[in-house]
Enzyme design. Sequence first.
Site, PDB file in Angstrom:
ATOM      1  CE1 TYR A 199      21.810 -32.920 -49.964  1.00  0.00           C
ATOM      2  CE2 TYR A 199      20.688 -34.007 -48.147  1.00  0.00           C
ATOM      3  CZ  TYR A 199      21.172 -32.850 -48.733  1.00  0.00           C
ATOM      4  OH  TYR A 199      21.041 -31.647 -48.093  1.00  0.00           O
ATOM      5  CD  GLU A 207      23.648 -29.448 -49.366  1.00  0.00           C
ATOM      6  OE1 GLU A 207      22.582 -29.711 -49.930  1.00  0.00           O
ATOM      7  OE2 GLU A 207      24.230 -28.354 -49.481  1.00  0.00           O
TER       8      GLU A 207
END
Length: 446
Positions: A169, A257
């Site tokens: 991530y 993101e």
Amino acid sequence: LKAIPRPQSSPRCRPQPPLRPPSAAMFAVAPLARRAAGARSSRLALAAAGRRNLSLHEYQSLGVFQDFGVAIPKIAVAFSPQEAGEKAKEFAGDEVVIKTQVLAGGRGLGYFKENNFQGGVHIIAKEKAAEYADKMLGKTLITKQTGAAGKPCNTVLLAEKFQIKTEKYFAILMDRGSGGPIMIGSKTGGTSIEDIAAKDPTAIVKVPVDIMEGITDAKALEMATKMGFQGPQAESAAKSIASLYKVFIERDCTMVEINPFAELTDGRVIVCDAKVGFDDNAEFRQKDIHTKRDISQEDAMEVEAKKFDLNYIKLDGSVACMVNGAGLAMSTMDLLKFLGGSPANFLDVGGAANKETITAAFKIIQGDKDVKSILINIFGGIMRCDVIADGVVAAVKEVGLTKPLIVRLVGTNVDQGKKIIAESGLDVIAIGDFTEAAKKAVEMAK
């Protein structure tokens, strides 16, 4: 001379939370930004109003990344089943990934309202691309983040099929604690990053970046290493991280993101899925980005409000509010809740509104089918009470008055404003006391 704070009534001068050090939960700002379609309180509405930003579809974000040298998979975009069938033939192998393009998370577990087709993401045989696209295009996808209304699917993304070895991530956003951009990462990705952090806060890596110095090769490599990349893959990841930071700064992003940021079995490190937000206040210098806005994914009333630079957020209550000033707007919504009512919107007309914008604002709130009563609460300062009154009277004469209207005017040109409303002959309830006006609005909404 004493410095006097500027009234926080416009989208460009909005209330801000106090400075605080970064916490393990700070990473959640990016994914939480995608959940505005769920239930929202009046306080969350004001936070949303303070986060004015453009969101792009996955294929658009990946295109921006590619322009900056970020490694992405081979992709193609289709707007019709026939186009999907033709473009699927361009991919190597027997299978391709097809993804519905809507601005919401949880697409893979969603379903389409019209035909109950399950899932917005599928791995399929290339010859079935047209068939699957036909089940998605022109339909409405419902996920946990869209609410019951869902989001229309007008585009599908085709992507190469690949095998992922590890998922990470990665995100970049602005951090008040460090006073600049912060990179956030985890060795685990591809799933809910909130759940990962709740289970083990130490799994979240945070690396601040000096906004004046910018990101260095060493800083990018440090981040890649902390995220679990090693050897040549760490070098590849660092290159994409540096490029993503460049996107964040040069494109005036509010958030970048990546989930997952993946290492493939063939050794490549690529961005598999992306969510990017862009600051609306930078539209004047990012015109090419903002032309990509898909208003079909946004609330129709919020889109209309934006045309008149109105700070409007739709809520789920029954008392519509038209107020000048963010502070008074918050107080109005809080008082309605305290008195047993529920605000239907956040609407700050600001100090620069005129008859045209007030008319537009009134049309928007009266056009909301959930609204049972309307409360106009004006404290005349920069915004004059007579301007508000002129706008309201003009709007009612144009579209009619179908819901109870309570007006509270105090301040600059209040007598002129009251006179305009009194002489209009409109069925308006004029109350000078704030609390009494709010009580009446709640009463009329029941």
